[in-house]
Write an enzyme that holds these catalytic residues in place. Structure first.
Site, PDB file in Angstrom:
ATOM      1  N   ASP A  32       7.338   2.845 -13.314  1.00  0.00           N
ATOM      2  CA  ASP A  32       6.769   4.091 -12.719  1.00  0.00           C
ATOM      3  C   ASP A  32       5.313   4.417 -12.912  1.00  0.00           C
ATOM      4  O   ASP A  32       4.821   5.467 -13.404  1.00  0.00           O
ATOM      5  CB  ASP A  32       7.599   5.471 -13.478  1.00  0.00           C
ATOM      6  CG  ASP A  32       8.827   5.413 -12.949  1.00  0.00           C
ATOM      7  OD1 ASP A  32       9.228   5.489 -11.972  1.00  0.00           O
ATOM      8  OD2 ASP A  32       9.761   5.952 -13.973  1.00  0.00           O
TER       9      ASP A  32
ATOM     10  N   SER B 231      -3.081  -0.332 -18.622  1.00  0.00           N
ATOM     11  CA  SER B 231      -4.307  -0.315 -17.587  1.00  0.00           C
ATOM     12  C   SER B 231      -4.312   1.066 -16.854  1.00  0.00           C
ATOM     13  O   SER B 231      -5.144   1.613 -16.634  1.00  0.00           O
ATOM     14  CB  SER B 231      -4.125  -1.489 -16.643  1.00  0.00           C
ATOM     15  OG  SER B 231      -4.278  -2.562 -17.310  1.00  0.00           O
TER      16      SER B 231
ATOM     17  N   LYS C  15      -3.134  -2.810  -7.434  1.00  0.00           N
ATOM     18  CA  LYS C  15      -3.457  -3.060  -9.152  1.00  0.00           C
ATOM     19  C   LYS C  15      -2.970  -4.665  -9.352  1.00  0.00           C
ATOM     20  O   LYS C  15      -1.866  -4.851  -8.871  1.00  0.00           O
ATOM     21  CB  LYS C  15      -2.758  -2.089  -9.973  1.00  0.00           C
ATOM     22  CG  LYS C  15      -3.231  -2.218 -11.527  1.00  0.00           C
ATOM     23  CD  LYS C  15      -4.499  -1.426 -11.906  1.00  0.00           C
ATOM     24  CE  LYS C  15      -5.014  -1.741 -13.278  1.00  0.00           C
ATOM     25  NZ  LYS C  15      -5.421  -3.036 -13.219  1.00  0.00           N
TER      26      LYS C  15
ATOM     27  N   LYS D 104       6.822  -4.557 -10.635  1.00  0.00           N
ATOM     28  CA  LYS D 104       6.627  -4.138 -11.945  1.00  0.00           C
ATOM     29  C   LYS D 104       6.220  -2.886 -12.044  1.00  0.00           C
ATOM     30  O   LYS D 104       6.557  -2.063 -12.846  1.00  0.00           O
ATOM     31  CB  LYS D 104       5.580  -5.254 -12.359  1.00  0.00           C
ATOM     32  CG  LYS D 104       5.470  -5.222 -14.063  1.00  0.00           C
ATOM     33  CD  LYS D 104       4.411  -6.047 -14.556  1.00  0.00           C
ATOM     34  CE  LYS D 104       4.816  -7.570 -14.148  1.00  0.00           C
ATOM     35  NZ  LYS D 104       3.878  -8.484 -14.760  1.00  0.00           N
TER      36      LYS D 104
ATOM     37  N   LYS E 237      -3.368  -8.996  -6.621  1.00  0.00           N
ATOM     38  CA  LYS E 237      -3.657 -10.098  -7.484  1.00  0.00           C
ATOM     39  C   LYS E 237      -4.817 -10.968  -6.909  1.00  0.00           C
ATOM     40  O   LYS E 237      -5.054 -10.609  -5.596  1.00  0.00           O
ATOM     41  CB  LYS E 237      -2.552 -11.105  -7.644  1.00  0.00           C
ATOM     42  CG  LYS E 237      -2.602 -11.585  -8.919  1.00  0.00           C
ATOM     43  CD  LYS E 237      -2.021 -10.666 -10.142  1.00  0.00           C
ATOM     44  CE  LYS E 237      -1.969 -11.500 -11.515  1.00  0.00           C
ATOM     45  NZ  LYS E 237      -1.548 -10.731 -12.680  1.00  0.00           N
TER      46      LYS E 237
ATOM     47  N   HIS F 153       0.783  -0.994  -0.061  1.00  0.00           N
ATOM     48  CA  HIS F 153      -0.054   0.013   0.208  1.00  0.00           C
ATOM     49  C   HIS F 153       0.883   1.210   0.184  1.00  0.00           C
ATOM     50  O   HIS F 153       0.337   2.293   0.305  1.00  0.00           O
ATOM     51  CB  HIS F 153      -1.050   0.101   1.278  1.00  0.00           C
ATOM     52  CG  HIS F 153      -2.037  -1.220   1.226  1.00  0.00           C
ATOM     53  ND1 HIS F 153      -1.998  -1.970   2.307  1.00  0.00           N
ATOM     54  CD2 HIS F 153      -2.806  -1.523   0.241  1.00  0.00           C
ATOM     55  CE1 HIS F 153      -3.095  -2.998   1.954  1.00  0.00           C
ATOM     56  NE2 HIS F 153      -3.352  -2.596   0.799  1.00  0.00           N
ATOM     57  N   HIS F 154       2.123   1.021  -0.438  1.00  0.00           N
ATOM     58  CA  HIS F 154       3.032   2.309  -0.522  1.00  0.00           C
ATOM     59  C   HIS F 154       2.497   3.391  -1.382  1.00  0.00           C
ATOM     60  O   HIS F 154       2.914   4.467  -1.324  1.00  0.00           O
ATOM     61  CB  HIS F 154       4.322   2.039  -0.914  1.00  0.00           C
ATOM     62  CG  HIS F 154       4.831   1.633  -2.315  1.00  0.00           C
ATOM     63  ND1 HIS F 154       4.275   0.545  -2.839  1.00  0.00           N
ATOM     64  CD2 HIS F 154       5.209   2.186  -3.307  1.00  0.00           C
ATOM     65  CE1 HIS F 154       4.503   0.401  -4.171  1.00  0.00           C
ATOM     66  NE2 HIS F 154       5.231   1.555  -4.488  1.00  0.00           N
TER      67      HIS F 154
END
Length: 473
Positions: A101, A364, A72, A96, A108, A66-67
Site C-alpha cells: 500500500d 522511501s 518509484k 511490491k 527502475k 503509471h496507475h
C-alpha cells in the site's frame, strides 16, 4: 531458452509469476494485459570525459506502470545492466508497492558501469550526466518519477542526483522529493539505511508467529534459537542478520563473493562485518571454517536461508539439495522459477521478495512524504508527548508514594522521534501485508503459496486503481 540472457530469464520469470496469480482472479484479460506490460523505457547514451578521453555510457530508465504517480524504483550501477533486467525490476516494483500500500507505480534504472573499478570523480560525472538526461526529458521529479539507491549505488549518488535536479529546478519547493535514499543532512530520513533489513526481520518474525505455518514446518514459534545462513553481507544482508540475531537467531553461515564461513555454534554478525572491513574478506574469521565455494553454503543444514545478494542464486541445479525449512528472499529474484517448483514440492516455505524486501520502498515513501511536508517527523510532537507522559508518571508517583527508577522513567516518558516513527510505520506495514497474503490463501483455496498470494493481492489493488480512474469499465 538457449542463448537467453539472465535479464530476459528474470523478466520471463516475473511474468510467469504474474500470469500464475492472474488466472485465479476474475479481472478482465485486457486489464490484466495492461497491468502486465511495461509502459515505457528510455535508453540514452551519453559521453563523459575520463582521463582525457571521451567514454560513452549507456543509461536506462523503465517506468512500468503509471496507475499511480510518481513511479518509484532504484538505480543500479553494474556492467551487466540490460534492458530486460531493468524492466523486470520495474515490474516487481509495481507489485511490491501495491502489496504494501505504497502509492507509487513501479520503475527502475541502471547505468552500465562498474562502480568498484571507477573513480569517485568519474562516478560523480556519470551520475550527474545521467540525472540531467532524465531531467531534460521530464523523467524524474517528486510528482513524476523518484529514483533511489540500488545495487552499486548509495546515498552519495542520490545526493548528486538531488543536487543536479535542484540546479535545473532552482526554487522548486519540493525539489528534495525528486529522489530518496539521500543522506540525512540533505533531506534523507533516519531509519532508511537499515529499512530493508529491518523489514525482512519484521516479515520473518510475523511468519514464525503463524501457527498454521510453523506446525507444517515442525518448528517452534518465534525466531529465538533458529539457525540461519545468510548470503550477502551488504546493507540488506547485514541488517537483516543483525536484527534477527538480536532476537535470538543463530547465524551459522555467511556467504560472500570471496567465499563463505561456517560455524555451527554461531557467528557474531557485527564482528564478522568488522573483520571484513579490516581484512577485506570474511574468510579466516576466528573460530569459523572457510567454505571455498560460497554457493555450497546454500545447501547446508539450517532453519532459515536468507539469500540477500543477486538474482538466480538458487536454481534447478542446487534446489533439490537445499535443506532449509524457510527461504527468505532478501534479494530480488534469488530463486528461479524452476527452483521454486522443486522447493515447494519439498515443503519449503518461501517468503517472496515481493513482500519481504519491501521495507526499502516503504521507508522511501516516508522520506518522500517528509520532503513534501518539509518537516522532520516527530519535530512538532515529541516534546509535547514527553510532557504529557511526564505528567502521568508524576501523578502515579505522587499517588502511590513510590518513585520509579531513573532508567525506567526515561523509557516511560520517551516521546517518539523520527526513527521511532519510521520503524513503527515499517513494522505495521510488514505485519498488515503478511496477513493480507495469508487471507488471500484462506479465501482462495487454489492459491497455495505466498508468492502467488502476493501477486494476486497486488494485482487486485492495481485493477481497482484503474477502475477508480475511469480508464476501464
Amino acid at each position: 531458452m538457449n542463448g537467453e540472457t539472465q535479464g530476459k530469464q528474470f523478466l520471463r520469470s516475473v511474468h510467469h509469476y504474474f500470469d500464475e496469480a492472474a488466472r485465479h482472479t476474475n479481472i478482465d484479460p485486457g486489464i490484466l494485459e495492461q497491468i502486465k506490460v511495461c509502459n515505457s523505457v528510455y535508453k540514452v547514451n551519453f559521453p563523459v570525459e575520463v582521463d582525457g578521453k571521451v567514454v560513452v555510457y549507456e543509461g536506462i530508465r523503465a517506468q512500468h506502470s503509471h496507475h499511480k504517480l510518481p513511479t518509484k524504483g532504484g538505480i543500479r550501477y553494474s556492467i551487466h545492466v540490460d534492458e530486460d533486467e531493468v524492466i523486470a525490476l520495474a515490474t516487481l516494483m509495481t507489485f511490491k508497492c501495491a502489496l504494501v500500500d505504497v502509492p507509487f507505480g513501479g520503475a527502475k534504472g541502471g547505468v552500465k558501469i562498474n562502480p568498484r573499478t571507477t573513480s569517485v570523480e568519474v562516478l560523480e560525472k556519470v551520475t550527474r550526466r545521467y540525472a540531467s538526461e532524465l531531467i531534460k526529458k521530464n523523467l524524474i521529479g517528486p510528482g513524476m518519477d523518484v529514483p533511489a539507491p540500488d545495487y552499486g549505488t548509495s546515498s552519495r549518488e542520490m545526493a548528486w542526483i538531488a543536487d543536479t535536479y535542484h540546479t535545473f529546478k532552482y526554487g522548486e519547493t519540493n525539489a528534495l522529493g525528486c529522489v530518496t535514499g539521500k543522506p540525512v543532512g540533505q533531506g534523507g530520513i533516519r531509519g532508511r539505511t537499515e529499512a530493508t533489513g529491518l523489514g525482512i526481520y519484521y516479515g520473518l518474525r510475523e511468519a514464525l508467529q503463524d501457527t498454521e505455518i510453523i506446525q507444517k514446518l515442525h518448528l517452534n514459534s518465534g525466531l529465538s534459537g533458529k539457525r540461519m545462513i545468510v548470503q550477502g553481507l551488504g546493507n540488506v544482508g547485514f541488517h537483516a542478520a543483525y536484527f534477527c540475531q538480536q532476537d535470538g537467531v543463530i547465524i551459522t553461515g555467511i556467504a560472500e563473493r570471496e567465499g563463505g564461513i561456517f560455524n555451527p555454534n554461531g557467528l557474531n554478525i557485527q564482528e564478522v562485518f568488522r573483520h571484513r572491513t579490516e581484512s577485506g574478506s570474511i574468510l579466516n574469521y576466528p573460530g569459523a571454517s572457510n567454505v571455498e565455494n560460497s554457493l555450497d553454503l546454500l545447501t547446508y543444514e539450517c532453519d532459515i536461508l536468507l539469500p540477500a545478494a543477486l538474482e538466480n542464486q538458487i536454481d534447478q541445479h542446487n534446489a533439490a539439495d537445499v535443506k532449509a525449512k524457510i527461504i527468505a528472499e532478501g534479494a530480488n529474484g534469488p530463486v528461479t522459477q524452476a527452483a521454486e517448483k522443486i522447493l515447494l514440492q519439498k515443503g519449503v516455505f518461501l517468503l517472496p521478495d515481493l513482500y519481504l524486501n519491501a521495507g526499502g520502498v516503504t521507508v522511501s515513501y516516508f522520506e518522500w512524504l517528509k520532503n513534501l511536508s518539509n518537516v522532520r517527523f516527530g519535530r512538532m510532537g515529541k516534546r509535547a508527548e514527553e510532557a504529557s507522559l511526564r505528567r502521568i508518571v508524576d501523578t502515579i508517583e505522587s499517588t502511590t508514594g513510590r518513585s520509579i527508577g531513573a532508567k525506567e522513567r526515561k523509557l516511560l516518558i520517551h516521546g517518539a522521534d523520527e526513527t521511532d516513527l519510521v520503524r513503527s510505520g515499517l513494522e505495521d506495514t510488514m505485519i498488515l501485508a503478511y496477513h493480507e497474503m495469508r487471507e488471500v490463501m484462506r479465501q482462495t483455496p487454489s492459491v497455495n503459496d505466498l508468492r502467488t498470494a502476493a501477486f494476486f493481492d497486488a494485482t487486485q489493488k492495481i485493477a481497482v486503481s484503474y477502475h477508480s480512474l475511469g480508464i476501464f469499465p
